[in-house]
Structure formats: structure tokens, C-alpha cells
Design a protein around this motif. Structure first.
Motif, mmCIF file in Angstrom:
data_model
loop_
_atom_site.group_PDB
_atom_site.id
_atom_site.type_symbol
_atom_site.label_atom_id
_atom_site.label_comp_id
_atom_site.label_asym_id
_atom_site.label_seq_id
_atom_site.Cartn_x
_atom_site.Cartn_y
_atom_site.Cartn_z
ATOM 1 N N ALA A 141 -15.129 -4.038 -8.943
ATOM 2 C CA ALA A 141 -16.391 -4.140 -8.197
ATOM 3 C C ALA A 141 -16.341 -5.341 -7.237
ATOM 4 C CB ALA A 141 -17.566 -4.264 -9.157
ATOM 5 N N HIS A 145 -7.726 -4.677 -6.070
ATOM 6 C CA HIS A 145 -8.517 -3.459 -6.218
ATOM 7 C C HIS A 145 -7.622 -2.261 -6.549
ATOM 8 C CE1 HIS A 145 -12.293 -1.332 -5.653
ATOM 9 N NE2 HIS A 145 -11.619 -0.359 -5.065
ATOM 10 N N THR A 200 -5.018 6.570 -1.470
ATOM 11 C CA THR A 200 -3.650 6.120 -1.763
ATOM 12 C C THR A 200 -2.632 7.250 -1.555
ATOM 13 O OG1 THR A 200 -4.666 4.785 -3.494
ATOM 14 C CG2 THR A 200 -2.260 4.854 -3.467
ATOM 15 N N HIS A 228 0.812 -1.206 0.000
ATOM 16 C CA HIS A 228 0.000 0.000 0.000
ATOM 17 C C HIS A 228 0.851 1.264 0.000
ATOM 18 C CE1 HIS A 228 -2.296 3.316 1.815
ATOM 19 N NE2 HIS A 228 -3.188 2.912 0.944
ATOM 20 N N PHE A 250 -17.384 6.811 -12.047
ATOM 21 C CA PHE A 250 -15.972 6.409 -12.128
ATOM 22 C C PHE A 250 -15.052 7.558 -11.708
ATOM 23 C CE2 PHE A 250 -11.905 6.014 -14.283
ATOM 24 C CZ PHE A 250 -11.572 4.674 -14.121
ATOM 25 N N HIS A 270 -7.517 -6.246 -1.638
ATOM 26 C CA HIS A 270 -7.028 -4.868 -1.615
ATOM 27 C C HIS A 270 -5.964 -4.634 -2.680
ATOM 28 C CE1 HIS A 270 -4.795 -1.397 0.011
ATOM 29 N NE2 HIS A 270 -6.021 -0.968 0.203
ATOM 30 N N HIS A 330 -17.446 7.014 -2.132
ATOM 31 C CA HIS A 330 -16.860 5.820 -2.754
ATOM 32 C C HIS A 330 -17.776 4.609 -2.533
ATOM 33 C CE1 HIS A 330 -13.079 4.294 -4.586
ATOM 34 N NE2 HIS A 330 -13.454 3.140 -4.077
ATOM 35 N N ALA A 363 -7.511 -0.600 -10.248
ATOM 36 C CA ALA A 363 -8.096 0.749 -10.248
ATOM 37 C C ALA A 363 -7.129 1.765 -10.853
ATOM 38 C CB ALA A 363 -8.480 1.157 -8.826
ATOM 39 N N GLY A 393 -10.770 7.400 -4.367
ATOM 40 C CA GLY A 393 -9.850 6.273 -4.181
ATOM 41 C C GLY A 393 -8.409 6.752 -4.149
ATOM 42 N N GLY A 422 -13.833 -4.672 -4.602
ATOM 43 C CA GLY A 422 -14.323 -3.553 -3.780
ATOM 44 C C GLY A 422 -15.382 -4.009 -2.788
ATOM 45 N N TYR A 423 -16.306 -4.880 -3.240
ATOM 46 C CA TYR A 423 -17.343 -5.343 -2.301
ATOM 47 C C TYR A 423 -16.766 -6.281 -1.242
ATOM 48 C CZ TYR A 423 -20.707 -2.860 -5.050
ATOM 49 O OH TYR A 423 -21.377 -1.844 -5.670
ATOM 50 N N MET A 461 -15.614 -3.857 1.149
ATOM 51 C CA MET A 461 -16.686 -3.103 1.823
ATOM 52 C C MET A 461 -17.400 -3.947 2.880
ATOM 53 S SD MET A 461 -19.748 -0.991 0.090
ATOM 54 C CE MET A 461 -18.964 -0.280 -1.279
ATOM 55 N N LYS A 497 -15.052 8.781 1.417
ATOM 56 C CA LYS A 497 -15.271 7.347 1.682
ATOM 57 C C LYS A 497 -16.749 7.002 1.526
ATOM 58 C CE LYS A 497 -14.406 3.242 3.246
ATOM 59 N NZ LYS A 497 -14.748 2.363 2.159
HETATM 60 C C1 HEM Z 1 -18.146 -1.333 -7.327
HETATM 61 C C2 HEM Z 1 -17.114 -0.528 -7.296
HETATM 62 C C3 HEM Z 1 -16.205 -0.260 -6.117
HETATM 63 C C4 HEM Z 1 -16.290 -0.625 -4.792
HETATM 64 C C5 HEM Z 1 -17.352 -1.461 -4.126
HETATM 65 C C6 HEM Z 1 -15.126 -0.082 -4.116
HETATM 66 C C7 HEM Z 1 -14.828 -0.208 -2.765
HETATM 67 C C8 HEM Z 1 -13.665 0.184 -2.166
HETATM 68 C C9 HEM Z 1 -13.340 -0.001 -0.787
HETATM 69 C C10 HEM Z 1 -14.259 -0.642 0.249
HETATM 70 C C11 HEM Z 1 -12.094 0.498 -0.579
HETATM 71 C C12 HEM Z 1 -11.305 0.484 0.726
HETATM 72 C C13 HEM Z 1 -11.507 1.774 1.401
HETATM 73 C C14 HEM Z 1 -10.842 1.831 2.727
HETATM 74 O O1 HEM Z 1 -9.630 1.534 2.828
HETATM 75 O O2 HEM Z 1 -11.524 2.199 3.681
HETATM 76 C C15 HEM Z 1 -11.615 1.030 -1.835
HETATM 77 C C16 HEM Z 1 -10.395 1.622 -2.034
HETATM 78 C C17 HEM Z 1 -9.984 2.143 -3.228
HETATM 79 N N1 HEM Z 1 -10.705 2.190 -4.392
HETATM 80 FE FE1 HEM Z 1 -12.535 1.413 -4.719
HETATM 81 N N2 HEM Z 1 -14.377 0.604 -5.032
HETATM 82 C C18 HEM Z 1 -15.008 0.504 -6.257
HETATM 83 C C19 HEM Z 1 -14.598 1.064 -7.450
HETATM 84 C C20 HEM Z 1 -13.439 1.750 -7.621
HETATM 85 C C21 HEM Z 1 -13.028 2.357 -8.845
HETATM 86 C C22 HEM Z 1 -13.826 2.321 -10.153
HETATM 87 C C23 HEM Z 1 -11.830 2.943 -8.621
HETATM 88 C C24 HEM Z 1 -10.958 3.719 -9.549
HETATM 89 C C25 HEM Z 1 -11.368 4.335 -10.574
HETATM 90 C C26 HEM Z 1 -11.468 2.677 -7.246
HETATM 91 C C27 HEM Z 1 -10.299 3.074 -6.645
HETATM 92 C C28 HEM Z 1 -9.932 2.797 -5.367
HETATM 93 C C29 HEM Z 1 -8.652 3.138 -4.814
HETATM 94 C C30 HEM Z 1 -7.489 3.833 -5.556
HETATM 95 C C31 HEM Z 1 -8.691 2.733 -3.479
HETATM 96 C C32 HEM Z 1 -7.602 2.947 -2.441
HETATM 97 C C33 HEM Z 1 -6.583 1.873 -2.451
HETATM 98 C C34 HEM Z 1 -5.604 2.211 -1.345
HETATM 99 O O3 HEM Z 1 -4.723 3.057 -1.555
HETATM 100 O O4 HEM Z 1 -5.746 1.684 -0.269
HETATM 101 N N3 HEM Z 1 -12.479 1.961 -6.652
HETATM 102 N N4 HEM Z 1 -12.598 0.828 -2.798
#
Ligand code: HEM
Ligand code: HEM
Length: 343
Positions: A248, A273, A154, A85, A143, A270, A180, A277, A150, A251-252, A255, A177
Motif C-alpha cells: 500500500a 511494490h 508485469t 522490471h 486483492f 516500484h 488497480h 506483490a 498488477g 503503491g501510493y 500513484m 489500471k
Molecule cells: C493500496 C494498495 C495498492 C496500490 C496503491 C497500488 C498501486 C500501484 C501502482 C500505482 C502501480 C503502477 C502502475 C503503473 O505502472 O502504471 C502498481 C503496479 C503493480 N501492482 Fe499495485 N497497488 C496496490 C496493491 C497491490 C497488490 C495488493 C498487488 C498484488 C496482489 C499489486 C500488484 C502490482 C503489480 C504486480 C504491479 C506491476 C508491477 C510492474 O510489473 O510494473 N498491487 N500498483
């Protein structure tokens, strides 16, 4: 005074000269599954277990409550995950996004905007209907917010926090958050609708090979033939569908932690994702450029849904022929369309 310092000095020198306990010698070293150094004499079972954990093993126990995660006291794979990370993801994201931006700037500087060679005809043809455009913009706008919120997770701590201070950063990160989490549903729905609407026009075929050989028109003179979507757009489509599904699903899993996976599964979700992403963000920057500033007449396809006929003939010649044939069939019936197509 000396009486107090001397024993302390002797103890310090003694500790420096003595072989360091393996546990401490290994901190920060390569993480392996088994202890590599023999345990020094006098190590208790607890010391040995601590040594094992510090070298890559796991310290766990038995519990009687339903939450099995609580049995894990030390999970050293977490160090790899943290390293991912804090370092790896930041590098992959930085290089991919800044690299793509550099390519776009270079492309624009050398080639400029791609024009309609034969100029605008003033006549238009319907390219996308209302449902297709609504699904596209729902996917695209969610998006963009998902990407920004997102990326804030990071990079925000290093890039945004120093600029706006901890209180404002905490507020925007919390709201980010929420955004997101909730916008993920719009994004996931959009992916499904776009897939159903466009999959039949995005199956790779032989036309794509010649389109690729001509570099989409950049390597050879003129415009290579293409159907409703050219090979480049088919790539955008499959990146959206496959990449979107992967973010997706992962991500779920994030979540709803521990519903379907253990801690190792969470860490894997993670990693998947984050990496997909940031790669998708880089790819979509290219798409956004060519769908707006980069090509004259392209935006209309997703704006009004009507594109100039000359634009369509240059970029999607086979599709225009099909649409013309369909229009003739509506006016003259199938036989009339055949006859009209013959002249
Ligand atoms: C159904 C779609 C998505 C779901 C359910 C989802 C869910 C999540 C969740 C739960 C986290 C963790 C957050 C946390 O640490 O508290 C996360 C992190 C992140 N998501 Fe998503 N996300 C989705 C789509 C996307 C998309 C489309 C992108 C980019 C265009 C994206 C980019 C990121 C990034 C960059 C992180 C942070 C990673 C890190 O540095 O830890 N996500 N997402
Ligand atoms: C936010 C700025 C965006 C703009 C200005 C934009 C513009 C466009 C335009 C003009 C088209 C039609 C091109 C044609 O005539 O075939 C298109 C198609 C498409 N867009 Fe976007 N788009 C954006 C964002 C996105 C995002 C974020 C995604 C996916 C996550 C996406 C996915 C698609 C797909 C799959 C197609 C069909 C394939 C293609 O034509 O490339 N778009 N977009």
C-alpha cells in the motif's frame, strides 16, 4: 563507382581499426559511477559528459521552473530499473507463483483433501462474526483484482497481448489500471480492519512452537493444540498485514509520483511494490487452497461464520475450550463456569 565505394570502405575499415571511443565501447557494459576509460584526444566537454552518462553517471542541468525533475536529462539508473522490471521481476514472479502452484498440486496429489477425522458432529460454533467476514471478503476480493491487474502490467505484454491483440489489450489494461487504482482503497481499509480485529489473537506464543514442531499435524500423528489461530494462520495474518502495508505504501508512492520522492525513490518504490506483490500472491495461493479445496470444513468459517464443532476441536482445541468456558460463564456465572470446568 569505385571512386565512391573506396573512400567509404577506407573510412569503415579505419573506424573498425581505430580505438572505439570509450563511450560507445561501454554501452551495455557494467554500470559504474565513474568513467573507467581515459577520454580519447579531441573529446569535447559534452562528449565527456555523454561518456559519463553512458557509464552510469547522470546528466543534469539547472532550471528555473518549479519541477525539479525536469533538470534531469539522462538518469542511467533507469537502465537498472528497466532491467528489474523486464527481467528480474518476471523471474521472481514466475518462479514464486508457478512454484507455489506446483507445491499445491503435489500436496493435493499425495495427501488429498484434509478431512475431519472424527466426522461432522452436526453441531456448530460461531468462528467469525459478520464484520470480520465482510472485512475478509473485501480485502480478499480487492486483492484478487489487484493481483490480476498488477500481473497484467508485469506479464500481460508477453502473455495476453499475443492472444487478444493490441486493441483489446490496450482496453483491458486501461480499465485494469483504473481498477488497480480505485480498489487499492478497499484493500488498504480491509488491512486496517483485519489488523484491529485479529491482532490480539495473532501474537506468537509457546503453543505455536509445538504446532510448528508437529508440522501443523503433518509430521506427527494427531492434531497439535492451537488457539484461535494456529502458527500457520498467524503467518498468513502477518504476511497480510506487513506485506499489505508495504504494497500500500509503495503503491501510493507510485500513484502520486514525485509527491514524496525523487526519481530514485520512485524506482525503489516500484521494486518494493513489484517484489512484495508477487511474493504475496504466491503466499495467498497457498492460503486460498487450504481455506477452500484443501481442508474439509474450513470454508464455512468465512462462509456462514459457523464451523462444525469436531472441526474446531481438531484444529483449534484451545480456542474451543475458551469458547466453552465463556458460554458456561454466561449461563452459570463465573463460579458456575469454574465448577462446570472442574468435572
Ligand atoms: C493500496 C494498495 C495498492 C496500490 C496503491 C497500488 C498501486 C500501484 C501502482 C500505482 C502501480 C503502477 C502502475 C503503473 O505502472 O502504471 C502498481 C503496479 C503493480 N501492482 Fe499495485 N497497488 C496496490 C496493491 C497491490 C497488490 C495488493 C498487488 C498484488 C496482489 C499489486 C500488484 C502490482 C503489480 C504486480 C504491479 C506491476 C508491477 C510492474 O510489473 O510494473 N498491487 N500498483
Ligand atoms: C479468495 C479466496 C480466499 C478464500 C477462499 C479464503 C478463505 C479463508 C478462510 C476459510 C479463512 C478462515 C480460516 C480459519 O477458520 O481460521 C480465512 C482467513 C484469513 N484470510 Fe482468507 N481467503 C481468501 C483470500 C484471502 C486473501 C486474498 C487474504 C489477504 C490478502 C486473506 C487473508 C486472510 C487472513 C489474514 C485470515 C486469518 C488468518 C487465517 O485464518 O489464515 N484471505 N480465509
Amino acid at each position: 563507382m569505385f571512386a565512391r565505394i573506396l573512400p567509404a570502405l577506407a573510412l569503415g575499415l579505419g573506424l573498425m581499426a581505430a580505438p572505439a571511443p570509450a563511450a560507445f565501447a561501454q554501452i551495455g557494459g557494467p554500470v559504474t559511477g565513474t568513467p573507467t576509460n581515459p577520454a580519447p584526444p579531441g573529446f569535447t566537454a559534452e562528449d565527456l559528459e555523454l561518456q559519463k552518462a553512458l557509464q552510469g553517471g547522470r546528466i543534469g542541468g539547472r532550471i528555473s521552473i518549479p519541477d525539479e525533475q525536469a533538470a534531469s536529462l539522462v538518469q542511467p539508473m533507469g537502465r537498472d530499473w528497466r532491467e528489474f522490471h523486464n527481467v528480474t521481476l518476471a523471474w521472481i514472479g514466475g518462479v514464486a507463483v508457478l512454484g507455489m502452484l506446483a507445491v499445491i498440486v503435489l500436496f493435493y496429489a499425495t495427501k488429498g483433501r484434509i478431512r475431519i477425522d472424527s466426522g461432522k458432529s452436526g453441531r456448530t460454533i460461531q468462528r467469525f462474526n459478520g464484520i470480520e467476514r465482510a472485512a475478509h471478503w473485501m480485502t480478499a476480493s480487492s486483492f484478487v483484482v489487484l493481483a490480476l491487474t498488477g500481473l497484467n502490467l508485469t506479464f500481460g505484454r508477453h502473455l495476453v497481448l499475443p492472444l487478444i491483440g493490441s486493441e483489446a489489450f490496450a482496453t483491458i489494461t486501461l480499465w485494469g489500471k483504473f481498477a488497480h487504482n480505485y480498489l487499492s482503497f478497499a484493500f488498504a481499509l480491509g488491512i486496517v480492519v483485519l489488523f484491529l480485529a485479529w491482532v490480539k489473537d495473532n501474537i506468537p506464543n509457546r503453543t505455536d512452537v509445538s504446532w510448528m514442531k508437529a508440522g501443523g499435524g503433518l509430521l506427527a500423528a494427531g492434531h497439535p493444540a492451537a488457539g484461535r489461530f494456529n502458527a500457520g494462520q498467524k503467518m498468513v495474518f502477518w504476511i497480510t498485514v506487513i506485506g499489505g502495508t508495504a504494497v500500500a505504501v509503495s503503491g501510493y508512492l507510485l500513484m502520486f509520483p514525485f509527491f514524496f520522492t525523487d526519481i530514485a525513490g520512485q524506482q525503489l518504490a516500484h521494486v518494493v511494490h513489484g517484489v512484495i506483490a508477487v511474493l504475496m500472491i504466491a503466499a495467498m495461493l497457498g492460503h486460498i487452497y487450504i481455506g477452500s479445496l484443501g481442508m474439509e470444513g474450513a470454508f464455512d468459517a468465512m462462509g456462514s461464520g459457523q464451523v462444525d464443532v469436531n472441526w474446531a476441536k481438531e484444529h483449534h482445541s484451545l480456542w474451543v475450550e475458551e469458547e466453552m468456558a465463556k458460554a458456561r460463564a454466561t449461563v452459570h456465572g463465573p463460579a458456575g463456569a469454574k465448577a462446570a470446568g472442574a468435572d
